[in-house]
Write an enzyme that holds these catalytic residues in place. Structure first.
Site, PDB file in Angstrom:
ATOM      1  N   GLU A   1      74.950  31.852  51.562  1.00  0.00           N
ATOM      2  CA  GLU A   1      74.244  33.129  51.376  1.00  0.00           C
ATOM      3  C   GLU A   1      75.222  34.294  51.231  1.00  0.00           C
ATOM      4  O   GLU A   1      74.891  35.315  50.650  1.00  0.00           O
ATOM      5  CB  GLU A   1      73.305  33.406  52.566  1.00  0.00           C
ATOM      6  CG  GLU A   1      71.877  32.991  52.297  1.00  0.00           C
ATOM      7  CD  GLU A   1      70.864  33.479  53.326  1.00  0.00           C
ATOM      8  OE1 GLU A   1      71.239  34.076  54.353  1.00  0.00           O
ATOM      9  OE2 GLU A   1      69.668  33.237  53.109  1.00  0.00           O
TER      10      GLU A   1
ATOM     11  N   HIS B   1      79.775   5.810  54.528  1.00  0.00           N
ATOM     12  CA  HIS B   1      79.000   4.674  54.013  1.00  0.00           C
ATOM     13  C   HIS B   1      77.954   5.132  53.003  1.00  0.00           C
ATOM     14  O   HIS B   1      77.072   4.370  52.632  1.00  0.00           O
ATOM     15  CB  HIS B   1      78.360   3.910  55.171  1.00  0.00           C
ATOM     16  CG  HIS B   1      79.390   3.334  56.102  1.00  0.00           C
ATOM     17  ND1 HIS B   1      79.735   2.005  56.109  1.00  0.00           N
ATOM     18  CD2 HIS B   1      80.182   3.929  57.026  1.00  0.00           C
ATOM     19  CE1 HIS B   1      80.685   1.793  57.007  1.00  0.00           C
ATOM     20  NE2 HIS B   1      80.976   2.953  57.580  1.00  0.00           N
TER      21      HIS B   1
ATOM     22  N   LYS C   1      60.511  34.193  47.056  1.00  0.00           N
ATOM     23  CA  LYS C   1      59.463  34.786  47.893  1.00  0.00           C
ATOM     24  C   LYS C   1      58.441  35.518  47.026  1.00  0.00           C
ATOM     25  O   LYS C   1      57.236  35.369  47.213  1.00  0.00           O
ATOM     26  CB  LYS C   1      60.072  35.777  48.892  1.00  0.00           C
ATOM     27  CG  LYS C   1      60.884  35.116  49.990  1.00  0.00           C
ATOM     28  CD  LYS C   1      61.325  36.153  51.004  1.00  0.00           C
ATOM     29  CE  LYS C   1      62.357  35.581  51.947  1.00  0.00           C
ATOM     30  NZ  LYS C   1      63.031  36.609  52.729  1.00  0.00           N
TER      31      LYS C   1
HETATM   32  O1  PA5 Z   1      70.886  35.479  57.180  1.00  0.00           O
HETATM   33  C1  PA5 Z   1      69.834  36.033  56.897  1.00  0.00           C
HETATM   34  O2  PA5 Z   1      69.765  37.270  56.804  1.00  0.00           O
HETATM   35  C2  PA5 Z   1      68.567  35.244  56.703  1.00  0.00           C
HETATM   36  O3  PA5 Z   1      68.817  33.889  56.781  1.00  0.00           O
HETATM   37  C3  PA5 Z   1      67.542  35.615  57.766  1.00  0.00           C
HETATM   38  O4  PA5 Z   1      68.111  35.416  59.029  1.00  0.00           O
HETATM   39  C4  PA5 Z   1      66.278  34.799  57.630  1.00  0.00           C
HETATM   40  O5  PA5 Z   1      65.746  34.987  56.356  1.00  0.00           O
HETATM   41  C5  PA5 Z   1      65.255  35.199  58.686  1.00  0.00           C
HETATM   42  O6  PA5 Z   1      64.952  36.557  58.606  1.00  0.00           O
HETATM   43  P1  PA5 Z   1      64.194  37.291  59.769  1.00  0.00           P
HETATM   44  O7  PA5 Z   1      65.045  37.307  60.975  1.00  0.00           O
HETATM   45  O8  PA5 Z   1      63.934  38.680  59.243  1.00  0.00           O
HETATM   46  O9  PA5 Z   1      62.908  36.541  60.006  1.00  0.00           O
END
Ligand code: PA5
Length: 426
Positions: free
Chosen positions: A278, A299, A414
């Site tokens: 990310e 394996h 989303k």
């Molecule tokens: O690293 C990030 O920002 C994302 O993975 C969020 O943690 C994830 O989408 C969850 O978001 P939230 O804490 O708003 O529910």
């Protein structure tokens, strides 16, 4: 404490040529002047964290341990992976504690959620709902369901005392709900994003409930913070690792395979993939983070690593000493031919598997291997490792010239999903 070893990277990496760039980025991070600088609260967090909240985390963790059989931890992505990775790394895959921990909110799977809810019918459970935004759909649906079950089982008043929320200190749907319902709350500071949040209550509260020594975890993080702010590549393990990653990215290696020799570190691989995936995968750039657990995956994926397309390098997290000894016994019949290993520790066998694989992949397979060596897996070393990876990630992303702290691409699915679900405004 850890060592980043480059003896098996099959290249002469010119660290000196990287030093000016690395020094400049280090200064940028220190002065908080880089892209995404409103999300760098994690950089100095091991020294600046809120000590009052930290004590509160321990206080309420004791309440949970003393009063419930199960803690349901409801979150996804950065609000889930760190706690899960740490729990498994520290307490193993067969944890047997008076408080059971169940993760929920990381999937839309009706089968998984049904199974968990059915299991909870006859359990005395508390909930830790974790969401910075408070609107993440997977988490919100699961929380609605599990909260409804809890209220039905114990009534609204008792349920309110059994729900602990971790969210933005000021804003968002979960903050509003928690205020209205009077839940105990913990903060995910506004200037820390999900995947950099493991040292906040996001990671610490579930871990403290599980009996993890969070003081030691933070000590490891603090020592890593000190070690990983040195601008000199040869003195800073995070920057050395970031330079190696960047070198391979620029030398036709598009995939980094994160490998450990411990099944209990498989979830750490999941956390690793989120952190780097990310943070770096944007603007058409970035290494693809992959993960494997050896010798299990030797394996399966082992064939590809040895002989497949030459597009990857491996990063081996090697924990030198396991926490427990297992000795191979003698067998009179010896039909399995294993008596040559009698009285040997499995640690010895695992080490030889590591060394044999290292030679096979590097010398025969021509696959570069970076080795991150840790003496043992405990709270201190894990805290150190988490911080080390986060600092590596920031440096790596800045070397790539991308913002390490946003994730604009995640919004696309989303929007499509909300449109298909018929959500207003999509
Ligand atoms: O690293 C990030 O920002 C994302 O993975 C969020 O943690 C994830 O989408 C969850 O978001 P939230 O804490 O708003 O529910």
């Amino acid at each position: 404490m850890l060592k980043v070893k480059d003896e098996h990277v099959l290249a002469n990496v010119d660290y000196a040529s990287y030093q000016p760039k690395v020094s400049k980025i280090n200064e940028m991070i220190e002065k908080n002047e880089g892209a995404g600088n409103d999300f760098t609260g994690w950089v100095k967090y091991p020294e600046t964290f809120d000590k009052v909240e930290f004590e509160n985390i321990k206080k309420y963790a004791k309440v949970v341990r003393d009063n419930y059989e199960v803690l349901v931890v409801c979150g996804i992505g950065g609000s889930y992976l760190g706690a899960r990775a740490a729990l498994e790394a520290l307490q193993g895959l067969k944890r047997n504690d008076k408080l059971e921990i169940i993760f929920l909110g990381q999937t839309f799977s009706s089968d998984y959620i049904f199974d968990v809810l059915s299991y909870l019918e006859n359990k005395n459970f508390a909930i830790n709902v974790i969401s910075k935004s408070g609107t993440t759909t997977e988490t919100a649906i699961a929380f609605r369901l599990v909260k409804e079950l809890l209220e039905r089982k114990v009534g609204k008043v008792k349920a309110q005392k059994a729900i602990f929320a971790t969210t933005d200190p000021k804003k968002g749907a979960l903050r509003e709900l928690s205020t209205n319902e009077g839940y105990v709350t913990f903060n995910l500071p506004g200037n820390i994003g999900g995947r950099y949040s493991v040292f906040t209550a996001v990671g610490l509260f579930p871990l403290a409930c599980a009996g993890v020594n969070i003081d030691e975890l933070m000590k490891g993080a603090l020592d890593a913070e000190k070690a990983c702010k040195n601008p000199l590549i040869n003195k800073n393990p995070a920057y050395k690792y970031a330079v190696l990653r960047d070198y391979f990215y620029n030398h036709k290696k598009g995939v980094e395979m994160f490998v450990s020799y411990e099944p209990k570190l498989t979830q750490l691989g999941e956390w690793f993939k989120q952190l780097f995936g990310e943070s770096e995968g944007k603007d058409g750039k970035g290494l693809l983070p992959d993960s494997a657990t050896f010798s299990t995956d030797l394996h399966s994926l082992g064939q590809y690593v040895q002989d497949g397309t030459k597009q990857l390098f491996e990063t081996i997290l090697y924990v030198k000493h396991p926490n427990n000894r297992v000795v191979i016994p003698h067998d009179d019949a010896n039909l399995d031919g294993l008596n040559y290993l009698e009285n040997k520790d499995l640690e010895f066998v695992n080490e030889k598997a590591f060394l044999g694989t290292l030679e096979a992949h590097t010398k025969t397979g021509n696959v570069p291997n970076i080795i991150i060596e840790v003496e043992k897996m405990d709270e201190y070393n894990l805290g150190y490792l988490f911080y080390f990876f986060m600092k590596t990630c920031a440096m790596s992303a800045y070397l790539l010239k991308v913002n390490p702290f946003n994730q604009p691409g995640v919004e696309v699915y989303k929007k499509n999903m909300f449109h298909l679900l018929g959500k207003k405004g999509y």
